[in-house]
Write a protein that holds these residues in place. Structure first.
Motif, PDB file in Angstrom:
ATOM      1  N   THR A  26     141.266  15.111   1.834  1.00  0.00           N
ATOM      2  CA  THR A  26     141.245  14.202   0.679  1.00  0.00           C
ATOM      3  C   THR A  26     142.010  14.806  -0.488  1.00  0.00           C
ATOM      4  O   THR A  26     142.799  14.133  -1.145  1.00  0.00           O
ATOM      5  CB  THR A  26     139.791  13.894   0.271  1.00  0.00           C
ATOM      6  OG1 THR A  26     139.092  13.342   1.384  1.00  0.00           O
ATOM      7  CG2 THR A  26     139.746  12.926  -0.879  1.00  0.00           C
ATOM      8  N   VAL A  27     141.798  16.094  -0.755  1.00  0.00           N
ATOM      9  CA  VAL A  27     142.517  16.765  -1.848  1.00  0.00           C
ATOM     10  C   VAL A  27     144.018  16.750  -1.581  1.00  0.00           C
ATOM     11  O   VAL A  27     144.825  16.457  -2.470  1.00  0.00           O
ATOM     12  CB  VAL A  27     141.979  18.199  -2.037  1.00  0.00           C
ATOM     13  CG1 VAL A  27     142.892  19.021  -2.927  1.00  0.00           C
ATOM     14  CG2 VAL A  27     140.576  18.166  -2.604  1.00  0.00           C
ATOM     15  N   LEU A  28     144.413  17.056  -0.330  1.00  0.00           N
ATOM     16  CA  LEU A  28     145.840  17.037   0.010  1.00  0.00           C
ATOM     17  C   LEU A  28     146.427  15.626  -0.123  1.00  0.00           C
ATOM     18  O   LEU A  28     147.552  15.460  -0.605  1.00  0.00           O
ATOM     19  CB  LEU A  28     146.058  17.573   1.420  1.00  0.00           C
ATOM     20  CG  LEU A  28     145.851  19.071   1.599  1.00  0.00           C
ATOM     21  CD1 LEU A  28     145.996  19.465   3.068  1.00  0.00           C
ATOM     22  CD2 LEU A  28     146.862  19.838   0.746  1.00  0.00           C
ATOM     23  N   LEU A  29     145.684  14.625   0.294  1.00  0.00           N
ATOM     24  CA  LEU A  29     146.136  13.240   0.185  1.00  0.00           C
ATOM     25  C   LEU A  29     146.316  12.838  -1.282  1.00  0.00           C
ATOM     26  O   LEU A  29     147.333  12.252  -1.656  1.00  0.00           O
ATOM     27  CB  LEU A  29     145.145  12.305   0.888  1.00  0.00           C
ATOM     28  CG  LEU A  29     145.523  10.826   0.897  1.00  0.00           C
ATOM     29  CD1 LEU A  29     146.767  10.605   1.744  1.00  0.00           C
ATOM     30  CD2 LEU A  29     144.367  10.000   1.431  1.00  0.00           C
ATOM     31  N   VAL A  30     145.348  13.193  -2.123  1.00  0.00           N
ATOM     32  CA  VAL A  30     145.435  12.856  -3.549  1.00  0.00           C
ATOM     33  C   VAL A  30     146.607  13.592  -4.198  1.00  0.00           C
ATOM     34  O   VAL A  30     147.362  13.016  -4.994  1.00  0.00           O
ATOM     35  CB  VAL A  30     144.095  13.173  -4.262  1.00  0.00           C
ATOM     36  CG1 VAL A  30     144.247  13.125  -5.770  1.00  0.00           C
ATOM     37  CG2 VAL A  30     143.011  12.205  -3.805  1.00  0.00           C
ATOM     38  N   LEU A  31     146.771  14.872  -3.864  1.00  0.00           N
ATOM     39  CA  LEU A  31     147.892  15.638  -4.419  1.00  0.00           C
ATOM     40  C   LEU A  31     149.243  15.084  -3.966  1.00  0.00           C
ATOM     41  O   LEU A  31     150.178  14.964  -4.769  1.00  0.00           O
ATOM     42  CB  LEU A  31     147.769  17.112  -4.051  1.00  0.00           C
ATOM     43  CG  LEU A  31     146.674  17.908  -4.767  1.00  0.00           C
ATOM     44  CD1 LEU A  31     146.613  19.328  -4.222  1.00  0.00           C
ATOM     45  CD2 LEU A  31     146.918  17.918  -6.257  1.00  0.00           C
ATOM     46  N   SER A  32     149.377  14.749  -2.699  1.00  0.00           N
ATOM     47  CA  SER A  32     150.656  14.214  -2.216  1.00  0.00           C
ATOM     48  C   SER A  32     150.935  12.832  -2.815  1.00  0.00           C
ATOM     49  O   SER A  32     152.079  12.518  -3.167  1.00  0.00           O
ATOM     50  CB  SER A  32     150.702  14.175  -0.693  1.00  0.00           C
ATOM     51  OG  SER A  32     149.649  13.393  -0.197  1.00  0.00           O
ATOM     52  N   TYR A  33     149.916  12.005  -2.980  1.00  0.00           N
ATOM     53  CA  TYR A  33     150.112  10.695  -3.619  1.00  0.00           C
ATOM     54  C   TYR A  33     150.504  10.878  -5.092  1.00  0.00           C
ATOM     55  O   TYR A  33     151.379  10.174  -5.596  1.00  0.00           O
ATOM     56  CB  TYR A  33     148.840   9.842  -3.500  1.00  0.00           C
ATOM     57  CG  TYR A  33     149.012   8.466  -4.096  1.00  0.00           C
ATOM     58  CD1 TYR A  33     149.786   7.507  -3.455  1.00  0.00           C
ATOM     59  CD2 TYR A  33     148.410   8.125  -5.307  1.00  0.00           C
ATOM     60  CE1 TYR A  33     149.956   6.250  -3.998  1.00  0.00           C
ATOM     61  CE2 TYR A  33     148.579   6.869  -5.866  1.00  0.00           C
ATOM     62  CZ  TYR A  33     149.351   5.926  -5.205  1.00  0.00           C
ATOM     63  OH  TYR A  33     149.522   4.683  -5.749  1.00  0.00           O
TER      64      TYR A  33
END
Length: 168
Positions: A26-33
């Motif tokens: 989730t953290v990686l997804l939020v950061l990449s978005y």
């Protein structure tokens, strides 16, 4: 609520491996978005806009190049016609044409700069009449405007005082 680094690490270790994987994902997804929205999208939009501007400028350049070639061809024919028609000096042409166009009384001062240039001061002349005279000089004699300074008359609408440098 105050969180410190040790407290966060303790909470992370209390999570099951599956929850840790989901949290990390989730953290990686939020950061990449966030990266995509804040950095990549504006750059991509600017690139598209820049490419569109370049295309428009290329089209303008091609159009101007085409027009330039046409003007060059037309000037060849025009200068040949002008040389054949006129054997008069620049001052003689200006004197005769100003008399014919009835603007001679407005010419207050004439200074020949050299054989091919002359500076004129015209006072209290209608702007449209002056433009008609310039068009006649250009089309019939090939005389062009090098410099011009136009001052509108404050009291009469459409009337001007002009300093103009003409050449052939």
């Amino acid at each position: 609520m105050k969180l410190n680094k040790n407290d966060m690490m303790q909470r992370l270790t209390e999570l099951s491996p599956r929850e840790r994987l989901l949290s990390t994902g989730t953290v990686l997804l939020v950061l990449s978005y966030g990266f995509y929205q804040l950095i990549y999208t504006p750059i991509a939009d600017d690139k598209i806009l820049f490419n569109q501007k370049i295309e428009v400028q290329k089209q303008d350049y091609q159009y101007l190049k085409k027009i330039s070639m046409e003007v060059t061809e037309l000037r060849k024919y025009q200068t040949e016609d002008v040389k054949n028609q006129d054997g008069q000096s620049l001052l003689a042409i200006i004197d005769l044409s100003s008399l014919q166009m009835q603007i001679k009384p407005t010419i207050k001062r004439v200074i020949p700069d050299d054989a091919n240039k002359v500076t004129l001061w015209l006072e209290d002349i209608q702007f449209d009449q002056f433009i008609d005279w310039l068009i006649a000089l250009e089309s019939m004699h090939g005389i062009t405007v090098n410099q011009i300074n136009i001052t509108p008359d404050q009291l009469k609408n459409g009337w001007v005082n002009i300093k103009v440098q003409l050449s052939n």
